[in-house]
Design an enzyme around this catalytic site. Structure first.
Site, PDB file in Angstrom:
ATOM      1  N   GLU A 309      -3.907  -5.293  13.092  1.00 60.40           N
ATOM      2  CA  GLU A 309      -1.726  -5.488  12.643  1.00 60.40           C
ATOM      3  C   GLU A 309      -1.876  -3.992  12.819  1.00 60.40           C
ATOM      4  O   GLU A 309      -1.180  -3.956  12.404  1.00 60.40           O
ATOM      5  CB  GLU A 309      -3.098  -5.567  11.133  1.00 60.40           C
ATOM      6  CG  GLU A 309      -3.270  -6.385  10.383  1.00 60.40           C
ATOM      7  CD  GLU A 309      -3.406  -7.000   8.702  1.00 60.40           C
ATOM      8  OE1 GLU A 309      -3.141  -8.281   8.540  1.00 60.40           O
ATOM      9  OE2 GLU A 309      -3.697  -5.875   8.632  1.00 60.40           O
TER      10      GLU A 309
HETATM   11  C1  TNX Z   1      -5.510  -8.005   6.095  1.00 58.94           C
HETATM   12  S1  TNX Z   1      -7.540  -8.872   7.628  1.00 58.94           S
HETATM   13  C2  TNX Z   1      -6.197  -7.328   6.014  1.00 58.94           C
HETATM   14  C3  TNX Z   1      -6.191  -6.841   5.386  1.00 58.94           C
HETATM   15  C4  TNX Z   1      -4.929  -6.400   4.163  1.00 58.94           C
HETATM   16  C5  TNX Z   1      -6.191  -7.501   3.311  1.00 58.94           C
HETATM   17  C6  TNX Z   1      -5.757  -8.592   2.502  1.00 58.94           C
HETATM   18  C7  TNX Z   1      -7.902  -6.899   8.067  1.00 58.94           C
HETATM   19  C8  TNX Z   1      -8.795  -6.957   9.053  1.00 58.94           C
HETATM   20  N1  TNX Z   1      -6.958  -6.674   8.057  1.00 58.94           N
HETATM   21  O1  TNX Z   1      -5.379  -5.215   5.956  1.00 58.94           O
HETATM   22  O2  TNX Z   1      -6.492  -5.445   2.849  1.00 58.94           O
HETATM   23  O3  TNX Z   1      -5.113  -8.650   5.141  1.00 58.94           O
HETATM   24  O4  TNX Z   1      -6.305  -9.599   2.113  1.00 58.94           O
END
Ligand code: TNX
Length: 498
Positions: A309
């Site tokens: 992300e």
């Molecule tokens: C996505 S999936 C994220 C996290 C969040 C999570 C909450 C991923 C690698 N990153 O930053 O905490 O969703 O479910």
């Protein structure tokens, strides 16, 4: 036909024997490898079995014999367990295998009516070498004791890796000797009004040792180049201003927590707004220092660099960054692990492991990115969010948890998926294993952890350990559902808020 005992994760082979079993009494002798005897003793204490079991006990009569040994026979982590009227024999191929045999024995003992163990032969071995749980200690800090308690829970289900998500926008949780301001300035808060915290290097060593004693390897993660807002509190010159793109403003609106401000603690749930400065050489000096310390502290092979992300980082910058940082990790003698987005870079360090967090049915090219790791000679850890994300709400009205992964994740949905069917072109041999992450935006303490993890952590354990769906008559949702009440009683007797 004698019914097979209820066990989770389902063993490779269980053969009930139509013959008298073993009555466990105060006269039953327990001998063998010291660590395994102690592990069994701990389980029996948790179960509050008034059998007089103890390490220093010398039983007088012939109450049968429980013998725990390592015989070097079989695949890594495998074991054989036999119960007959004369006693129990657990033989591990190695110490881990014996430990897992003892965990199985604990479940058998808990299910035994009036201390009568059924006569049975079990031969068991894991499907995948990597069976992980992840705990996010950044969104909410969790003290060492909580991490240890989670290790106990996971080890009992034959998980062998603990991935610790040690840094995020909300806080930096591991002290660094070379960059002391990280914990001095950027660890004081968590999500909401909750307190922060951090581990000293000794705390971290304690966690590593506690895990190792239970045959779990710690996989530390420093999330880069996004999820780095906390760094702006300590070393602002290394980070960009928050990117307030529509996706960030949407999450601010949905979850509250305010707009992130450079250099100020962030207590909200938004993701994707922070980035290290990709073109500043100081950034790589920082990353190298922090990762070198982490590599020195970590006996395990893997070092996770995050990579998820990074929505505030331009795509070309992102690709250059993850390629360079996976090489830094490889140069430190560790195997780099990254979330699947890093597969956007075509020149990752060879052998980099990718962790897939898309859905059971991939969307948005996430499967393409995941295949990059295999092309580069690496393997894949599967963490499909709509099956194994333990922070998803299990029911609509559950007080904590999130819902972004296709809504509610029921126990049935957590169970019904098959690793080899997730990503085309990622075959059994390309899959290192399965990991169940627990992100902690809404998770404040051990009782919250238990409430979300159980019983779905049992489904994840089975995906990682047990034979492939379709190759064993009991590797089905119907069988799992039938075994669950028995094991849930066991979990509760061990003091887990299951
Ligand atoms: C996505 S999936 C994220 C996290 C969040 C999570 C909450 C991923 C690698 N990153 O930053 O905490 O969703 O479910």
């Amino acid at each position: 036909m004698v019914a097979a005992p209820s066990l989770i994760p389902l063993p490779l082979s269980v053969t009930p024997v139509d013959a008298p079993g073993l009555a466990l009494t105060a006269e039953t002798e327990i001998t063998g490898e010291t660590d395994a005897v102690a592990a069994l003793h701990g389980i029996l204490l948790d179960l509050d079995l008034d059998l007089g079991f103890g390490l220093d006990r010398a039983p007088a009569g012939d109450g049968g014999h429980v013998e725990l040994s390592v015989d070097g026979d079989g695949d890594p982590e495998s074991y054989r367990l036999e119960v007959d009227a004369s006693g129990v024999r657990v033989r591990g191929a190695d110490a881990a295998g014996l430990f897992y045999g003892v965990q199985t024995l604990g479940q058998l003992v808990a299910a035994a009516d009036a201390g009568l163990l059924p006569s049975v032969r079990i031969a068991d071995a894991p499907r995948f070498a990597y069976r992980g749980v992840m705990l996010d200690v950044a969104r909410h800090f969790h003290p060492v004791e909580t991490v240890e308690a989670y290790i106990d829970r996971a080890a009992g289900l034959k998980f062998n890796h603990l991935h610790l998500h040690l840094s995020d926008d909300q806080g930096w949780r591991l002290a660094s000797a070379s960059r002391p301001l990280l914990t001095e300035r950027a660890s004081g808060t968590s999500v909401g009004d909750d307190p922060g915290g951090f581990y000293t290097q000794d705390d971290y060593r304690r966690i590593v040792a506690y895990a190792a004693a239970r045959h779990m390897t710690v996989v530390p993660e420093i999330d880069l180049p996004g999820h780095t807002h906390a760094v702006s509190l300590a070393y602002p010159e290394l980070t960009e201003q928050p990117v307030l793109a529509p996706h960030v403003l949407e999450t601010v609106e949905a979850y509250g927590g305010g707009i992130p401000t450079h250099g100020e603690p962030y207590r909200g749930l938004a993701v994707g707004f922070s980035s290290l400065r990709i073109h500043a050489e100081e950034t790589y000096a920082f990353v190298t220092d922090v990762l070198r310390e982490l590599a020195d502290l970590t006996p395990g092979h893997y070092l996770h660099i995050g990579g998820d992300e990074a929505l505030g980082t331009p795509a070309a910058d992102y690709a250059a960054f993850v390629a360079r940082v996976t090489r830094i990790v490889a140069d430190l003698g560790k195997v780099p692990v990254a979330w699947h987005e890093a597969g956007a870079a075509t020149d990752l360090a060879p052998g980099t492991v990718g962790q897939y967090w898309g859905f059971v049915t991939p969307t948005d090219g996430m499967d393409d990115k995941t295949r990059t790791f295999v092309r580069r000679g690496g393997r894949v850890i599967l963490s499909p969010a709509d099956a194994v994300y333990l922070d998803m709400k299990p029911t609509d009205d559950f007080p904590i948890g999130l819902t972004w992964a296709r809504g509610v994740t029921s126990v049935e949905r957590a169970y019904r998926w098959e690793p080899v069917e997730v990503i085309d072109g990622v075959a059994e041999a390309d899959i290192l294993g399965v990991e169940a992450p627990l992100w902690t935006e809404t998770v404040r303490d051990l009782s919250d952890i238990d409430a979300l993890a159980f019983p779905r952590i049992g489904a994840a354990a089975e995906a990682g350990w047990s034979p492939r769906t379709g190759t064993h008559p009991d590797r089905t949702w119907e069988s799992f559902r039938a075994r669950l009440p028995v094991i849930s009683r066991y979990w509760r007797r061990r003091g887990y808020g299951a």
